[in-house]
Write a protein that holds these residues in place. Structure first.
Motif, short mmCIF file in Angstrom:
data_model
loop_
_atom_site.label_atom_id
_atom_site.label_comp_id
_atom_site.label_asym_id
_atom_site.label_seq_id
_atom_site.Cartn_x
_atom_site.Cartn_y
_atom_site.Cartn_z
N TRP A 282 0.82 -1.22 0.00
CA TRP A 282 0.00 0.00 0.00
C TRP A 282 0.85 1.27 0.00
O TRP A 282 0.56 2.23 -0.69
N GLU A 283 1.93 1.26 0.79
CA GLU A 283 2.77 2.45 0.92
C GLU A 283 4.09 2.34 0.17
O GLU A 283 4.72 3.36 -0.14
N SER A 284 4.56 1.13 -0.08
CA SER A 284 5.85 0.92 -0.76
C SER A 284 6.97 1.78 -0.15
O SER A 284 7.40 2.77 -0.75
N PRO A 285 7.45 1.37 1.04
CA PRO A 285 8.51 2.13 1.71
C PRO A 285 9.69 2.41 0.77
O PRO A 285 10.26 3.51 0.81
N VAL A 286 10.07 1.44 -0.05
CA VAL A 286 11.04 1.71 -1.12
C VAL A 286 10.22 1.97 -2.38
O VAL A 286 9.58 1.07 -2.91
N GLN A 287 10.23 3.20 -2.85
CA GLN A 287 9.35 3.62 -3.94
C GLN A 287 9.88 3.26 -5.31
O GLN A 287 9.10 3.03 -6.24
N THR A 288 11.20 3.31 -5.46
CA THR A 288 11.79 3.20 -6.80
C THR A 288 13.15 2.51 -6.74
O THR A 288 13.85 2.59 -5.73
N PHE A 289 13.49 1.84 -7.82
CA PHE A 289 14.88 1.47 -8.09
C PHE A 289 15.13 1.62 -9.59
O PHE A 289 14.18 1.56 -10.38
N PHE A 290 16.39 1.83 -9.92
CA PHE A 290 16.79 1.96 -11.33
C PHE A 290 17.45 0.67 -11.81
O PHE A 290 17.97 -0.11 -11.01
N ARG A 291 17.45 0.50 -13.11
CA ARG A 291 18.28 -0.49 -13.78
C ARG A 291 18.96 0.23 -14.95
O ARG A 291 18.65 1.39 -15.23
N THR A 292 19.84 -0.50 -15.67
CA THR A 292 20.50 0.06 -16.85
C THR A 292 20.32 -0.92 -18.00
O THR A 292 20.54 -2.14 -17.82
N ILE A 304 14.31 1.12 -25.63
CA ILE A 304 15.13 1.76 -24.60
C ILE A 304 16.57 1.53 -25.02
O ILE A 304 17.03 0.39 -25.07
N PRO A 305 17.31 2.62 -25.38
CA PRO A 305 18.65 2.43 -25.93
C PRO A 305 19.65 1.88 -24.90
O PRO A 305 19.53 2.15 -23.70
N ASP A 306 20.60 1.14 -25.41
CA ASP A 306 21.72 0.59 -24.63
C ASP A 306 22.31 1.67 -23.72
O ASP A 306 22.58 2.79 -24.16
N GLY A 307 22.51 1.34 -22.47
CA GLY A 307 23.17 2.26 -21.52
C GLY A 307 22.24 3.24 -20.83
O GLY A 307 22.68 3.95 -19.93
N LYS A 308 20.98 3.30 -21.26
CA LYS A 308 20.05 4.25 -20.63
C LYS A 308 19.53 3.68 -19.31
O LYS A 308 19.43 2.46 -19.12
N LYS A 309 19.17 4.59 -18.44
CA LYS A 309 18.63 4.21 -17.14
C LYS A 309 17.12 4.00 -17.21
O LYS A 309 16.40 4.77 -17.87
N ILE A 310 16.68 2.97 -16.53
CA ILE A 310 15.24 2.65 -16.41
C ILE A 310 14.86 2.89 -14.95
O ILE A 310 15.59 2.46 -14.04
N LEU A 311 13.75 3.59 -14.73
CA LEU A 311 13.29 3.84 -13.36
C LEU A 311 11.99 3.07 -13.14
O LEU A 311 10.99 3.33 -13.80
N MET A 312 12.05 2.12 -12.23
CA MET A 312 10.89 1.28 -11.94
C MET A 312 10.17 1.84 -10.71
O MET A 312 10.77 1.93 -9.63
N PHE A 313 8.91 2.20 -10.90
CA PHE A 313 8.13 2.76 -9.79
C PHE A 313 7.38 1.64 -9.06
O PHE A 313 6.26 1.29 -9.43
N LEU A 314 8.05 1.09 -8.05
CA LEU A 314 7.44 0.00 -7.28
C LEU A 314 6.13 0.46 -6.66
O LEU A 314 5.14 -0.29 -6.61
N GLY A 315 6.12 1.70 -6.18
CA GLY A 315 4.92 2.25 -5.53
C GLY A 315 3.75 2.39 -6.50
O GLY A 315 2.59 2.20 -6.11
N ALA A 316 4.04 2.72 -7.76
CA ALA A 316 2.98 2.82 -8.77
C ALA A 316 2.47 1.43 -9.15
O ALA A 316 1.27 1.20 -9.30
N ALA A 317 3.39 0.48 -9.30
CA ALA A 317 3.01 -0.89 -9.65
C ALA A 317 2.15 -1.52 -8.56
O ALA A 317 1.20 -2.26 -8.84
N ASN A 318 2.47 -1.21 -7.32
CA ASN A 318 1.74 -1.78 -6.18
C ASN A 318 0.35 -1.20 -6.02
O ASN A 318 -0.44 -1.68 -5.21
N ARG A 319 0.05 -0.13 -6.79
CA ARG A 319 -1.31 0.43 -6.79
C ARG A 319 -1.87 0.48 -8.21
O ARG A 319 -2.75 1.29 -8.50
N ASP A 320 -1.38 -0.40 -9.06
CA ASP A 320 -1.87 -0.42 -10.44
C ASP A 320 -3.24 -1.10 -10.48
O ASP A 320 -3.35 -2.28 -10.17
#
Ligand code: OVV
Length: 399
Positions: A282-292, A304-320
Protein backbone atom coordinates in the motif's frame (compact mmCIF):
# COMPACT_ATOMS: atom_id res chain seq x y z
CA UNK A 1 14.23 -0.46 -44.64
CA UNK A 2 14.06 0.97 -41.15
CA UNK A 3 10.79 0.46 -39.37
CA UNK A 4 9.54 3.58 -37.65
CA UNK A 5 8.94 2.92 -33.99
CA UNK A 6 6.16 4.70 -32.20
CA UNK A 7 7.38 7.69 -30.19
CA UNK A 8 7.39 7.16 -26.45
CA UNK A 9 5.08 9.17 -24.26
CA UNK A 10 7.09 11.92 -22.60
CA UNK A 11 6.87 13.75 -19.31
CA UNK A 12 8.73 16.73 -17.89
CA UNK A 13 7.69 15.87 -14.32
CA UNK A 14 10.34 15.64 -11.60
CA UNK A 15 9.58 12.56 -9.49
CA UNK A 16 12.31 13.72 -7.06
CA UNK A 17 10.79 17.16 -6.55
CA UNK A 18 9.06 17.99 -3.30
CA UNK A 19 5.53 18.13 -4.71
CA UNK A 20 5.63 14.55 -5.97
CA UNK A 21 7.56 13.29 -2.93
CA UNK A 22 4.87 14.74 -0.68
CA UNK A 23 2.17 12.77 -2.49
CA UNK A 24 3.10 10.73 -5.57
CA UNK A 25 -0.41 9.31 -6.13
CA UNK A 26 -1.51 11.55 -9.02
CA UNK A 27 1.87 11.33 -10.75
CA UNK A 28 1.83 7.53 -10.48
CA UNK A 29 -1.59 7.40 -12.15
CA UNK A 30 -0.41 9.69 -14.99
CA UNK A 31 2.65 7.55 -15.51
CA UNK A 32 0.68 4.29 -15.66
CA UNK A 33 -1.94 5.79 -17.95
CA UNK A 34 0.59 7.36 -20.34
CA UNK A 35 1.93 3.92 -21.35
CA UNK A 36 4.19 1.03 -20.37
CA UNK A 37 7.35 3.17 -20.73
CA UNK A 38 7.48 6.95 -20.38
CA UNK A 39 10.50 9.09 -21.22
CA UNK A 40 11.27 11.44 -18.30
CA UNK A 41 12.97 14.21 -20.24
CA UNK A 42 14.51 16.04 -17.32
CA UNK A 43 16.80 13.08 -16.53
CA UNK A 44 16.73 11.20 -19.88
CA UNK A 45 15.16 8.30 -18.02
CA UNK A 46 12.82 5.50 -19.08
CA UNK A 47 10.12 5.15 -16.44
CA UNK A 48 7.77 2.23 -15.79
CA UNK A 49 4.71 2.45 -13.55
CA UNK A 50 2.53 -0.48 -14.57
CA UNK A 51 2.71 -3.66 -12.51
CA UNK A 52 3.21 -5.93 -15.51
CA UNK A 53 6.19 -4.01 -16.87
CA UNK A 54 7.81 -3.28 -13.51
CA UNK A 55 7.54 -6.97 -12.67
CA UNK A 56 9.01 -7.95 -16.05
CA UNK A 57 11.91 -5.49 -15.72
CA UNK A 58 12.69 -6.70 -12.18
CA UNK A 59 12.89 -10.29 -13.34
CA UNK A 60 14.88 -9.67 -16.57
CA UNK A 61 18.33 -9.13 -15.07
CA UNK A 62 20.05 -9.80 -18.40
CA UNK A 63 18.40 -6.89 -20.24
CA UNK A 64 18.15 -4.65 -17.17
CA UNK A 65 21.40 -4.83 -15.24
CA UNK A 66 22.10 -3.70 -11.66
CA UNK A 67 25.89 -3.65 -12.00
CA UNK A 68 25.89 -0.15 -13.52
CA UNK A 69 24.12 1.06 -10.37
CA UNK A 70 20.51 1.01 -9.21
CA UNK A 71 20.43 4.79 -8.87
CA UNK A 72 20.41 7.53 -11.49
CA UNK A 73 24.20 7.63 -11.65
CA UNK A 74 25.57 5.31 -14.34
CA UNK A 75 28.68 3.45 -13.17
CA UNK A 76 29.76 3.12 -16.82
CA UNK A 77 30.51 6.84 -16.78
CA UNK A 78 30.58 7.98 -13.16
CA UNK A 79 32.46 6.81 -10.10
CA UNK A 80 30.06 5.61 -7.38
CA UNK A 81 30.05 7.67 -4.15
CA UNK A 82 30.94 4.55 -2.13
CA UNK A 83 32.34 1.14 -3.18
CA UNK A 84 29.36 -0.62 -4.82
CA UNK A 85 27.30 -3.13 -2.88
CA UNK A 86 28.27 -6.71 -3.75
CA UNK A 87 24.60 -7.66 -3.59
CA UNK A 88 22.53 -4.73 -4.82
CA UNK A 89 24.82 -3.22 -7.44
CA UNK A 90 26.02 -6.48 -8.97
CA UNK A 91 24.85 -9.00 -11.56
CA UNK A 92 25.36 -12.74 -11.92
CA UNK A 93 27.79 -14.38 -11.62
CA UNK A 94 29.52 -11.97 -9.17
CA UNK A 95 26.25 -11.33 -7.32
CA UNK A 96 25.46 -14.96 -6.61
CA UNK A 97 27.96 -16.06 -3.93
CA UNK A 98 27.35 -13.09 -1.60
CA UNK A 99 23.61 -13.48 -2.17
CA UNK A 100 23.65 -17.19 -1.33
CA UNK A 101 25.57 -16.48 1.89
CA UNK A 102 23.16 -13.79 3.09
CA UNK A 103 20.07 -15.74 1.95
CA UNK A 104 21.04 -18.61 4.19
CA UNK A 105 21.90 -16.44 7.20
CA UNK A 106 18.62 -14.49 6.90
CA UNK A 107 16.38 -17.41 5.90
CA UNK A 108 13.07 -17.92 7.68
CA UNK A 109 14.48 -21.02 9.37
CA UNK A 110 17.69 -19.37 10.49
CA UNK A 111 16.01 -16.34 12.09
CA UNK A 112 13.23 -18.24 13.89
CA UNK A 113 15.44 -18.36 17.00
CA UNK A 114 15.08 -14.57 17.30
CA UNK A 115 11.29 -14.56 17.71
CA UNK A 116 11.06 -14.97 21.49
CA UNK A 117 13.76 -12.41 22.22
CA UNK A 118 12.10 -9.91 19.89
CA UNK A 119 8.74 -10.38 21.61
CA UNK A 120 10.46 -9.60 24.95
CA UNK A 121 12.19 -6.56 23.39
CA UNK A 122 8.86 -5.35 22.01
CA UNK A 123 7.17 -5.80 25.41
CA UNK A 124 9.89 -3.80 27.15
CA UNK A 125 9.69 -1.01 24.56
CA UNK A 126 5.88 -0.81 24.43
CA UNK A 127 5.62 -0.80 28.25
CA UNK A 128 8.18 1.97 28.47
CA UNK A 129 6.41 4.07 25.84
CA UNK A 130 2.93 3.58 27.33
CA UNK A 131 4.20 4.39 30.83
CA UNK A 132 4.96 7.89 29.57
CA UNK A 133 1.35 8.49 28.47
CA UNK A 134 -1.22 7.56 25.85
CA UNK A 135 -0.15 10.06 23.17
CA UNK A 136 3.23 9.96 21.47
CA UNK A 137 5.05 10.17 18.15
CA UNK A 138 5.20 6.60 16.81
CA UNK A 139 8.14 7.38 14.50
CA UNK A 140 10.88 7.81 17.10
CA UNK A 141 9.10 5.95 19.92
CA UNK A 142 8.31 2.70 18.08
CA UNK A 143 9.16 2.64 14.36
CA UNK A 144 12.75 3.82 14.89
CA UNK A 145 13.39 2.55 18.41
CA UNK A 146 12.40 -1.07 17.77
CA UNK A 147 14.50 -1.81 14.64
CA UNK A 148 17.42 0.20 16.08
CA UNK A 149 17.39 -2.12 19.07
CA UNK A 150 16.73 -5.55 17.61
CA UNK A 151 18.36 -5.49 14.17
CA UNK A 152 21.83 -4.18 15.11
CA UNK A 153 21.72 -6.60 18.09
CA UNK A 154 21.07 -9.43 15.63
CA UNK A 155 23.86 -8.27 13.30
CA UNK A 156 26.10 -8.07 16.36
CA UNK A 157 27.30 -4.46 16.49
CA UNK A 158 27.86 -2.27 19.56
CA UNK A 159 25.03 -0.28 21.19
CA UNK A 160 27.10 2.87 21.07
CA UNK A 161 26.59 4.99 17.96
CA UNK A 162 23.89 2.93 16.29
CA UNK A 163 21.68 6.00 15.87
CA UNK A 164 24.13 6.84 13.02
CA UNK A 165 22.44 4.14 10.96
CA UNK A 166 19.37 6.34 10.38
CA UNK A 167 21.07 9.39 8.77
CA UNK A 168 23.42 7.04 6.91
CA UNK A 169 20.45 5.17 5.42
CA UNK A 170 18.59 8.39 4.71
CA UNK A 171 21.54 9.67 2.68
CA UNK A 172 22.16 6.34 0.97
CA UNK A 173 18.55 6.20 -0.26
CA UNK A 174 18.67 9.88 -1.29
CA UNK A 175 21.88 9.18 -3.22
CA UNK A 176 20.05 6.78 -5.60
CA UNK A 177 18.23 9.83 -6.93
CA UNK A 178 19.59 12.94 -8.65
CA UNK A 179 22.06 15.28 -6.92
CA UNK A 180 19.29 17.51 -5.59
CA UNK A 181 18.80 19.42 -2.32
CA UNK A 182 18.11 16.17 -0.43
CA UNK A 183 21.53 14.79 -1.37
CA UNK A 184 23.20 18.13 -0.56
CA UNK A 185 21.56 18.09 2.89
CA UNK A 186 23.17 14.72 3.76
CA UNK A 187 26.59 15.40 2.24
CA UNK A 188 28.28 17.22 5.17
CA UNK A 189 27.99 14.18 7.51
CA UNK A 190 28.55 11.37 5.06
CA UNK A 191 32.34 10.93 5.57
CA UNK A 192 31.86 10.63 9.33
CA UNK A 193 28.83 8.32 9.03
CA UNK A 194 30.48 6.09 6.40
CA UNK A 195 33.61 5.77 8.52
CA UNK A 196 31.49 4.70 11.49
CA UNK A 197 29.46 2.18 9.44
CA UNK A 198 32.59 0.74 7.81
CA UNK A 199 34.26 0.32 11.20
CA UNK A 200 31.29 -1.78 12.41
CA UNK A 201 31.86 -4.25 9.56
CA UNK A 202 35.27 -5.39 10.79
CA UNK A 203 35.43 -8.87 12.27
CA UNK A 204 36.61 -7.70 15.68
CA UNK A 205 33.77 -5.14 15.94
CA UNK A 206 31.15 -7.90 15.76
CA UNK A 207 29.78 -10.16 18.52
CA UNK A 208 30.56 -13.86 17.98
CA UNK A 209 26.96 -15.02 17.43
CA UNK A 210 25.32 -12.49 15.06
CA UNK A 211 24.62 -12.22 11.34
CA UNK A 212 27.91 -10.30 10.93
CA UNK A 213 30.00 -13.09 12.49
CA UNK A 214 28.22 -15.62 10.29
CA UNK A 215 29.18 -13.63 7.20
CA UNK A 216 32.83 -13.73 8.33
CA UNK A 217 32.51 -17.48 9.03
CA UNK A 218 31.24 -17.96 5.47
CA UNK A 219 34.48 -16.32 4.30
CA UNK A 220 36.50 -18.76 6.44
CA UNK A 221 34.50 -21.53 4.78
CA UNK A 222 35.42 -20.23 1.31
CA UNK A 223 31.89 -19.22 0.24
CA UNK A 224 33.00 -15.59 -0.24
CA UNK A 225 36.44 -13.98 0.14
CA UNK A 226 37.67 -12.26 3.28
CA UNK A 227 37.83 -9.03 1.26
CA UNK A 228 34.13 -9.35 0.51
CA UNK A 229 32.98 -10.02 4.07
CA UNK A 230 32.99 -6.42 5.37
CA UNK A 231 31.10 -5.18 2.30
CA UNK A 232 28.47 -7.86 2.79
CA UNK A 233 28.06 -6.82 6.44
CA UNK A 234 27.76 -3.24 5.18
CA UNK A 235 24.76 -4.28 3.06
CA UNK A 236 22.89 -5.39 6.18
CA UNK A 237 23.66 -2.13 7.96
CA UNK A 238 22.72 -0.12 4.84
CA UNK A 239 19.48 -1.76 3.84
CA UNK A 240 18.23 -3.13 7.14
CA UNK A 241 17.14 -0.17 9.25
CA UNK A 242 15.50 2.79 7.45
CA UNK A 243 13.50 0.43 5.23
CA UNK A 244 12.04 -1.35 8.25
CA UNK A 245 11.46 1.93 10.08
CA UNK A 246 9.32 3.12 7.18
CA UNK A 247 7.61 -0.25 6.79
CA UNK A 248 6.65 -0.22 10.49
CA UNK A 249 5.46 3.38 10.26
CA UNK A 250 3.40 2.43 7.20
CA UNK A 251 1.63 -0.42 8.97
CA UNK A 252 0.97 1.68 12.09
CA UNK A 253 -0.41 4.49 9.93
CA UNK A 254 -2.58 2.02 8.01
CA UNK A 255 -3.93 0.40 11.18
CA UNK A 256 -4.58 3.76 12.85
CA UNK A 257 -6.47 5.18 9.87
CA UNK A 258 -8.40 2.19 8.47
CA UNK A 259 -11.77 1.77 10.23
CA UNK A 260 -12.04 -1.60 11.98
CA UNK A 261 -8.49 -2.70 11.17
CA UNK A 262 -7.15 -2.48 14.74
CA UNK A 263 -10.10 -4.47 16.12
CA UNK A 264 -9.47 -7.19 13.54
CA UNK A 265 -5.82 -7.40 14.49
CA UNK A 266 -6.81 -7.55 18.20
CA UNK A 267 -9.19 -10.44 17.57
CA UNK A 268 -6.79 -12.25 15.29
CA UNK A 269 -3.12 -11.35 16.00
CA UNK A 270 -2.20 -13.90 13.33
CA UNK A 271 -3.09 -11.10 10.88
CA UNK A 272 0.07 -9.19 11.86
CA UNK A 273 2.10 -10.63 9.02
CA UNK A 274 -0.45 -10.04 6.29
CA UNK A 275 -1.05 -6.54 7.71
CA UNK A 276 2.64 -5.79 7.29
CA UNK A 277 2.81 -7.10 3.71
CA UNK A 278 -0.37 -5.25 2.78
CA UNK A 279 1.18 -2.07 4.23
CA UNK A 280 4.33 -2.68 2.19
CA UNK A 281 2.14 -3.01 -0.92
CA UNK A 282 0.00 0.00 0.00
CA UNK A 283 2.77 2.45 0.92
CA UNK A 284 5.85 0.92 -0.76
CA UNK A 285 8.51 2.13 1.71
CA UNK A 286 11.04 1.71 -1.12
CA UNK A 287 9.35 3.62 -3.94
CA UNK A 288 11.79 3.20 -6.80
CA UNK A 289 14.88 1.47 -8.09
CA UNK A 290 16.79 1.96 -11.33
CA UNK A 291 18.28 -0.49 -13.78
CA UNK A 292 20.50 0.06 -16.85
CA UNK A 293 19.74 -1.29 -20.34
CA UNK A 294 22.48 -3.73 -21.42
CA UNK A 295 21.48 -3.46 -25.11
CA UNK A 296 18.72 -1.74 -27.10
CA UNK A 297 15.72 -3.24 -25.31
CA UNK A 298 12.27 -3.31 -26.90
CA UNK A 299 9.38 -2.99 -24.46
CA UNK A 300 5.91 -3.06 -25.95
CA UNK A 301 7.21 -1.79 -29.31
CA UNK A 302 9.31 1.04 -27.84
CA UNK A 303 13.11 1.00 -27.70
CA UNK A 304 15.13 1.76 -24.60
CA UNK A 305 18.65 2.43 -25.93
CA UNK A 306 21.72 0.59 -24.63
CA UNK A 307 23.17 2.26 -21.52
CA UNK A 308 20.05 4.25 -20.63
CA UNK A 309 18.63 4.21 -17.14
CA UNK A 310 15.24 2.65 -16.41
CA UNK A 311 13.29 3.84 -13.36
CA UNK A 312 10.89 1.28 -11.94
CA UNK A 313 8.13 2.76 -9.79
CA UNK A 314 7.44 0.00 -7.28
CA UNK A 315 4.92 2.25 -5.53
CA UNK A 316 2.98 2.82 -8.77
CA UNK A 317 3.01 -0.89 -9.65
CA UNK A 318 1.74 -1.78 -6.18
CA UNK A 319 -1.31 0.43 -6.79
CA UNK A 320 -1.87 -0.42 -10.44
CA UNK A 321 -5.63 -0.97 -10.92
CA UNK A 322 -4.72 -3.31 -13.81
CA UNK A 323 -3.38 -5.70 -11.14
CA UNK A 324 -5.15 -4.82 -7.87
CA UNK A 325 -8.83 -4.32 -7.06
CA UNK A 326 -9.33 -1.06 -5.11
CA UNK A 327 -5.55 -0.59 -4.91
CA UNK A 328 -5.83 2.53 -2.75
CA UNK A 329 -7.59 0.59 0.01
CA UNK A 330 -5.54 -0.99 2.82
CA UNK A 331 -7.43 -4.27 3.08
CA UNK A 332 -6.67 -7.04 5.56
CA UNK A 333 -8.80 -9.42 3.47
CA UNK A 334 -6.61 -8.96 0.41
CA UNK A 335 -3.86 -11.36 -0.58
CA UNK A 336 -0.99 -8.90 -1.12
CA UNK A 337 1.47 -11.55 -2.27
CA UNK A 338 3.05 -10.69 -5.58
CA UNK A 339 3.48 -7.05 -4.59
CA UNK A 340 6.81 -5.60 -5.71
CA UNK A 341 7.49 -3.63 -2.50
CA UNK A 342 10.37 -6.01 -1.76
CA UNK A 343 11.29 -6.14 -5.44
CA UNK A 344 11.09 -9.37 -7.45
CA UNK A 345 13.55 -11.74 -9.08
CA UNK A 346 17.11 -12.39 -8.02
CA UNK A 347 17.56 -9.13 -6.10
CA UNK A 348 14.31 -9.47 -4.17
CA UNK A 349 14.82 -8.21 -0.62
CA UNK A 350 17.05 -10.73 1.14
CA UNK A 351 16.04 -9.28 4.52
CA UNK A 352 12.30 -9.58 4.04
CA UNK A 353 11.89 -12.41 6.59
CA UNK A 354 13.72 -10.30 9.14
CA UNK A 355 11.47 -7.31 8.41
CA UNK A 356 8.35 -9.48 8.76
CA UNK A 357 9.57 -10.95 12.03
CA UNK A 358 10.20 -7.45 13.43
CA UNK A 359 6.73 -6.32 12.37
CA UNK A 360 5.12 -9.45 13.76
CA UNK A 361 6.81 -9.02 17.17
CA UNK A 362 5.92 -5.34 17.50
CA UNK A 363 2.33 -5.70 16.24
CA UNK A 364 1.64 -8.80 18.34
CA UNK A 365 2.68 -6.98 21.50
CA UNK A 366 0.85 -3.77 20.57
CA UNK A 367 -2.31 -5.71 19.76
CA UNK A 368 -2.22 -7.25 23.26
CA UNK A 369 -1.60 -3.94 25.02
CA UNK A 370 -3.65 -1.41 23.02
CA UNK A 371 -7.46 -1.47 22.85
CA UNK A 372 -7.48 1.30 20.25
CA UNK A 373 -4.91 3.14 18.16
CA UNK A 374 -5.80 6.41 16.49
CA UNK A 375 -4.12 9.45 15.00
CA UNK A 376 -3.56 12.20 17.56
CA UNK A 377 -2.60 14.81 14.93
CA UNK A 378 -1.79 14.95 11.23
CA UNK A 379 1.29 12.89 10.33
CA UNK A 380 4.17 14.72 8.65
CA UNK A 381 6.07 13.23 5.73
CA UNK A 382 9.83 13.11 5.48
CA UNK A 383 11.01 13.54 1.88
CA UNK A 384 13.59 11.11 0.54
CA UNK A 385 14.55 10.43 -3.10
CA UNK A 386 13.80 6.71 -2.72
CA UNK A 387 11.78 6.09 0.42
CA UNK A 388 8.23 6.97 1.30
CA UNK A 389 9.02 8.17 4.80
CA UNK A 390 7.61 10.08 7.76
CA UNK A 391 8.98 12.78 10.04
CA UNK A 392 6.22 12.13 12.60
CA UNK A 393 3.17 9.96 13.24
CA UNK A 394 1.36 11.23 16.35
CA UNK A 395 -0.84 8.49 17.79
CA UNK A 396 -3.03 7.93 20.82
CA UNK A 397 -3.39 4.51 22.39
CA UNK A 398 -6.08 3.37 24.81
CA UNK A 399 -5.00 0.50 27.05
C1 OVV B 1 18.42 -2.92 -0.95
C2 OVV B 1 19.59 -2.10 -0.57
C3 OVV B 1 19.44 -0.77 -0.30
C4 OVV B 1 20.55 -0.04 0.08
C5 OVV B 1 21.79 -0.63 0.17
C6 OVV B 1 21.95 -1.95 -0.10
C7 OVV B 1 20.84 -2.70 -0.46
C8 OVV B 1 23.30 -2.57 -0.01
O1 OVV B 1 23.45 -3.73 -0.37
O2 OVV B 1 24.25 -1.89 0.44
Amino acid sequence: MTATLPALPRSDADPFGHDILEDPTAFHAELRDAGPVVHLERYDLYAMGRYQHVHAALTDWQAFQSGAGVGLSNFRYEKPWRPPSLLLEADPPAHDAPRAVVSKILSQRAIRRLHEQWIRDAEALVDEVLAAGPTFDAVPALAEAFPLRVFPDAVGIAREGREHLLPYGDHLFNAFGPANDLVAKGAPRIAELSAWVNAQCARDALTPDGFGARIWAAADHGDITHDQAPLVVRSLLSAGVDTTVNGLTAVLYALATTPGAWQRLRTDPGLARVAFDEAVRWESPVQTFFRTATTDVTVDGAVIPDGKKILMFLGAANRDPRRWAYPEVFDLDRDPSGHVGFGMGLHQCVGQHVARLEAQALLTVLARRARTVELAAEPVRHHNNTMRAWASLPIRIAV
